[in-house]
Design an enzyme around this catalytic site. Structure first.
Site, PDB file in Angstrom:
ATOM      1  N   VAL A  11      54.416  83.475  65.914  1.00 30.48           N
ATOM      2  CA  VAL A  11      55.591  83.690  66.753  1.00 30.48           C
ATOM      3  C   VAL A  11      55.255  83.554  68.224  1.00 30.48           C
ATOM      4  O   VAL A  11      55.953  82.880  68.994  1.00 30.48           O
ATOM      5  CB  VAL A  11      56.224  85.066  66.469  1.00 30.48           C
ATOM      6  CG1 VAL A  11      57.330  85.382  67.462  1.00 30.48           C
ATOM      7  CG2 VAL A  11      56.762  85.112  65.046  1.00 30.48           C
ATOM      8  N   ASP A  30      45.503  86.525  74.423  1.00 31.83           N
ATOM      9  CA  ASP A  30      44.939  86.904  73.137  1.00 31.83           C
ATOM     10  C   ASP A  30      43.536  87.432  73.348  1.00 31.83           C
ATOM     11  O   ASP A  30      42.822  86.981  74.249  1.00 31.83           O
ATOM     12  CB  ASP A  30      44.906  85.715  72.173  1.00 31.83           C
ATOM     13  CG  ASP A  30      44.915  86.166  70.719  1.00 31.83           C
ATOM     14  OD1 ASP A  30      43.876  86.691  70.261  1.00 31.83           O
ATOM     15  OD2 ASP A  30      45.941  86.010  70.048  1.00 31.83           O
ATOM     16  N   LEU A 153      62.475  82.018  63.308  1.00 29.04           N
ATOM     17  CA  LEU A 153      61.788  80.733  63.192  1.00 29.04           C
ATOM     18  C   LEU A 153      61.340  80.486  61.763  1.00 29.04           C
ATOM     19  O   LEU A 153      60.650  81.315  61.179  1.00 29.04           O
ATOM     20  CB  LEU A 153      60.563  80.697  64.125  1.00 29.04           C
ATOM     21  CG  LEU A 153      60.817  81.020  65.606  1.00 29.04           C
ATOM     22  CD1 LEU A 153      59.503  80.994  66.368  1.00 29.04           C
ATOM     23  CD2 LEU A 153      61.816  80.038  66.207  1.00 29.04           C
ATOM     24  N   ARG A 154      61.705  79.338  61.232  1.00 32.49           N
ATOM     25  CA  ARG A 154      61.230  78.944  59.908  1.00 32.49           C
ATOM     26  C   ARG A 154      59.914  78.199  60.071  1.00 32.49           C
ATOM     27  O   ARG A 154      59.834  77.230  60.832  1.00 32.49           O
ATOM     28  CB  ARG A 154      62.242  78.029  59.217  1.00 32.49           C
ATOM     29  CG  ARG A 154      63.571  78.666  58.885  1.00 32.49           C
ATOM     30  CD  ARG A 154      64.556  77.594  58.456  1.00 32.49           C
ATOM     31  NE  ARG A 154      64.774  76.637  59.535  1.00 32.49           N
ATOM     32  CZ  ARG A 154      65.236  75.395  59.361  1.00 32.49           C
ATOM     33  NH1 ARG A 154      65.495  74.956  58.149  1.00 32.49           N
ATOM     34  NH2 ARG A 154      65.417  74.596  60.399  1.00 32.49           N
ATOM     35  N   PHE A 252      69.039  78.377  50.538  1.00 35.31           N
ATOM     36  CA  PHE A 252      68.326  79.462  49.852  1.00 35.31           C
ATOM     37  C   PHE A 252      68.854  79.694  48.436  1.00 35.31           C
ATOM     38  O   PHE A 252      68.745  80.786  47.903  1.00 35.31           O
ATOM     39  CB  PHE A 252      68.369  80.767  50.671  1.00 35.31           C
ATOM     40  CG  PHE A 252      67.591  80.693  51.948  1.00 35.31           C
ATOM     41  CD1 PHE A 252      66.269  81.098  52.003  1.00 35.31           C
ATOM     42  CD2 PHE A 252      68.165  80.184  53.101  1.00 35.31           C
ATOM     43  CE1 PHE A 252      65.534  80.997  53.171  1.00 35.31           C
ATOM     44  CE2 PHE A 252      67.444  80.076  54.288  1.00 35.31           C
ATOM     45  CZ  PHE A 252      66.123  80.488  54.315  1.00 35.31           C
ATOM     46  N   HIS A 254      67.746  77.642  45.844  1.00 33.13           N
ATOM     47  CA  HIS A 254      66.881  76.741  45.078  1.00 33.13           C
ATOM     48  C   HIS A 254      65.939  77.583  44.217  1.00 33.13           C
ATOM     49  O   HIS A 254      65.121  78.344  44.730  1.00 33.13           O
ATOM     50  CB  HIS A 254      66.087  75.822  46.008  1.00 33.13           C
ATOM     51  CG  HIS A 254      66.968  74.977  46.888  1.00 33.13           C
ATOM     52  ND1 HIS A 254      67.698  73.922  46.398  1.00 33.13           N
ATOM     53  CD2 HIS A 254      67.254  75.063  48.204  1.00 33.13           C
ATOM     54  CE1 HIS A 254      68.384  73.374  47.378  1.00 33.13           C
ATOM     55  NE2 HIS A 254      68.145  74.060  48.488  1.00 33.13           N
ATOM     56  N   CYS A 263      57.428  86.701  56.425  1.00 30.25           N
ATOM     57  CA  CYS A 263      58.584  87.519  56.792  1.00 30.25           C
ATOM     58  C   CYS A 263      59.216  88.269  55.626  1.00 30.25           C
ATOM     59  O   CYS A 263      59.280  89.497  55.637  1.00 30.25           O
ATOM     60  CB  CYS A 263      59.648  86.641  57.466  1.00 30.25           C
ATOM     61  SG  CYS A 263      59.165  86.023  59.085  1.00 30.25           S
ATOM     62  N   ARG A 331      50.379  83.732  53.234  1.00 29.37           N
ATOM     63  CA  ARG A 331      50.753  85.143  53.087  1.00 29.37           C
ATOM     64  C   ARG A 331      51.783  85.336  51.975  1.00 29.37           C
ATOM     65  O   ARG A 331      52.855  84.761  51.998  1.00 29.37           O
ATOM     66  CB  ARG A 331      51.283  85.689  54.413  1.00 29.37           C
ATOM     67  CG  ARG A 331      50.193  85.974  55.424  1.00 29.37           C
ATOM     68  CD  ARG A 331      50.730  86.373  56.767  1.00 29.37           C
ATOM     69  NE  ARG A 331      51.254  85.227  57.507  1.00 29.37           N
ATOM     70  CZ  ARG A 331      51.684  85.288  58.774  1.00 29.37           C
ATOM     71  NH1 ARG A 331      51.656  86.443  59.425  1.00 29.37           N
ATOM     72  NH2 ARG A 331      52.134  84.204  59.375  1.00 29.37           N
TER      73      ARG A 331
END
Length: 434
Positions: A11, A30, A153-154, A252, A254, A263, A331
Site C-alpha cells: 500500500v 522504511d 487497491l486490487r 466477484f 467466479h 485483505c 498471503r
C-alpha cells in the site's frame, strides 16, 4: 505538497509512487535496510504491473525519494501517511496495531509544524482517535489533525485503481484537514472521480464493510457451486444470470478454491472481532470465514478424487500458487492449504508460477519448482490449475495430455471445459460447480 509515506509495503509504495505522479514531493520511509537499498537502486521489491516504470519516472523527476529517516521525511510535510502493516493478531484474529501506534509516537516527535497525520493502513474503528491521543501523549504541543484514508487497491491492478478509483474515502474531523486532503487528491477531483468526506469512524468502517461484502459474494458463489455439482447445474451460467441483475453485478461471482490475499482473510477476521468486542456478533461474516476454509478443504478432496482416492506416490503438477494472477503475494493463498495436504499424503508436487517462487520457496517446502509448464507435466499423474494466470489460459491440452502419465486435470478456476479437455485426450476432468 510535501508528503511523507511511512512504510513501503504494498500500500505504501504504490500510494507513494502514485502521489508523486500527481506532482507532489514524496519521501517514502522504511527501516528495512535491504528493502531500502533495493528501492534506491531502482528495484521494486514487490511484483505489481507497471510500478517499476512509474517509480523510475518519478525518481528521475526528483519528486520521489526513499529514506530511513522518519524525522527528515516528516519535517515540513503537509501530510504524513501511516501505511504500515496491520496483520491479524495471533490468537484472536484482531488487527495488530503495534506498527501503527509505534509510527504515531515517532511522528509525534518529528512534527515541526502543522500536518495531517493520515492513516492509510486498514485499522479497526476507533484507531484514528487512538493515533491522535498517542501523538498528543508523546508531544502535547504538536499541531496536527488526523484523517482516515482507507485504500481500495486490487493487487495486479493497483495503479489503475489509484489513478481511476471508484471512489476516494476521506475521514476528517476539521475543515483544515479536509482541505489538505482535497489538495492532495486534486488531480482526481478535477477529473470528476468521487471523493467522499465523512467522519473518522465511518471511513474506517467503510473499508471493512466493503471487503467483508466482497468476501461474502465470493463465498456465496462457491457454496452455490457445490450445489451445482450435485444438481447438474452450471455455476458459470448461474453466475452470469445473477450478474446481469443490476442489483447484484457480475464482479466477484467466479467460483474457485476460496479467497485469499492480504485483505479479505485478515479484514473479515478483524470485523468479526470488532463485533464481539462491541456486543454485536457479525454472524454472517463469521460464517463466511468458516465456509471459505471449508471450500479450500473441498478442493483437496477434489484432487484426491481425481487421483482415485489417494495421492500417495503420485506426481501432481500445480499451475499457479499466488492467491490471484498478476501478483507475487502468497498471503492466505489457497495453495498454502492445498499443496501441503497433498505433500503430507505422499504426493510429489511440481509447481509453475510466473511470480510465486520468490515467496513460495519458503512457504511451500518440499515442492519442485519448474519454469515451463510442458516440462512440469511430463510423466505427471494429475494437473491442478490453481491460479488463472494468462499464461495458463491457452495451453496446448493435446500436448499436455499426451505427455502425462495419466491425463487427469482439476481445473479449479474453470478456465477450460470438459468437452475440450476430453477431445484433447484427458480421461478425467474436474472443475468447480459444473
Amino acid at each position: 505538497m510535501k508528503i511523507a509515506m511511512i512504510g513501503t509495503g504494498y500500500v505504501g509504495l504504490v500510494s507513494g509512487v502514485c502521489f508523486s505522479d500527481f506532482g507532489h514531493e514524496v519521501i517514502c520511509v522504511d527501516k528495512d535496510p535491504a528493502k531500502l537499498a533495493k528501492l534506491k537502486a531502482g528495484q521494486v521489491p514487490i511484483y505489481e504491473p507497471g510500478l517499476d516504470d512509474l517509480m523510475a519516472k518519478n525518481v528521475a523527476a526528483g519528486r520521489l525519494t526513499f529514506s530511513d529517516s522518519l524525522a527528515t521525511a516528516v519535517d515540513g510535510a503537509d501530510a504524513v501517511f501511516i501505511a504500515v502493516g496491520t496483520p491479524a493478531r495471533r490468537g484472536d484474529g484482531h488487527a495488530d496495531l503495534t506498527y501503527v501506534m509505534a509510527a504515531a509516537k515517532e511522528i509525534a516527535q518529528a512534527l515541526t509544524g502543522y500536518a495531517v497525520v493520515v492513516t492509510k493502513s486498514t485499522v479497526p474503528v476507533g484507531t484514528n482517535r487512538l493515533v491522535k491521543q498517542a501523538i498528543l501523549d508523546a508531544n502535547p504541543q504538536a499541531e496536527f489533525d488526523v484523517a482516515s484514508n482507507p485504500e481500495f487497491l486490487r493487487e495486479g491492478a493497483a495503479i489503475d485503481d489509484f489513478m481511476r478509483p471508484d471512489r476516494v474515502v476521506v475521514g476528517a474531523e476539521t475543515k483544515r484537514a479536509a482541505e489538505v486532503m482535497s489538495a492532495i487528491y486534486r488531480p482526481l477531483y478535477l477529473r470528476d472521480f468521487p471523493i467522499m468526506t465523512t467522519d473518522l469512524e465511518s471511513a474506517e468502517m467503510i473499508k471493512y464493510a466493503a471487503n467483508a461484502f466482497l468476501a461474502t459474494k465470493i463465498t456465496f458463489i462457491n457454496e452455490i457451486a457445490s450445489l451445482c455439482e450435485r444438481t447438474g447445474a452450471d455455476v458459470k451460467m448461474v453466475s452470469k444470470g445473477m450478474g446481469l441483475d443490476g442489483r447484484i453485478g457480475s464482479k466477484f461471482l467466479h467460483a474457485g478454491p476460496g479467497y485469499g490475499g492480504s485483505c479479505f482473510p485478515k479484514d473479515t477476521q478483524a470485523l468479526a472481532r470488532m463485533g464481539q468486542e462491541h456486543g454485536v456478533p457479525m454472524q454472517l461474516t463469521d460464517m463466511v470465514i468458516k465456509v471459505n476454509d471449508q471450500i479450500k478443504r473441498r478442493m483437496i478432496d477434489k484432487v484426491f478424487d481425481l487421483c482415485g482416492g489417494s495421492v500417495n506416490g503420485k506426481v501432481i503438477t500445480v499451475l499457479g500458487v499466488t492467491f490471484k494472477p498478476n501478483t507475487d503475494d502468497m498471503r492466505d493463498a489457497p495453495s498454502l492449504t492445498i499443496i501441503p495436504a497433498l505433500i503430507g499424503n505422499g504426493a510429489k508436487v511440481r509447481v509453475v508460477d510466473p511470480q510465486g517462487r520468490r515467496e513460495g520457496e519458503a512457504l511451500l517446502p518440499g515442492v519442485t519448482w519448474e519454469e515451463d509448464v510442458y516440462a512440469a507435466v511430463k510423466g505427471a499423474d494429475a494437473l491442478v490449475l490453481l491460479t488463472e494466470w494468462n499464461e495458463f489460459r491457452a495451453l496446448d491440452l493435446n500436448r499436455i495430455a499426451g505427455d502425462m502419465n495419466a491425463a487427469a486435470m482439476a481445473d479449479l478456476r474453470n478456465i477450460y471445459n470438459a468437452s475440450d479437455a476430453k477431445l484433447a485426450g484427458f480421461e478425467h476432468y474436474m472443475s468447480v460447480g459444473r
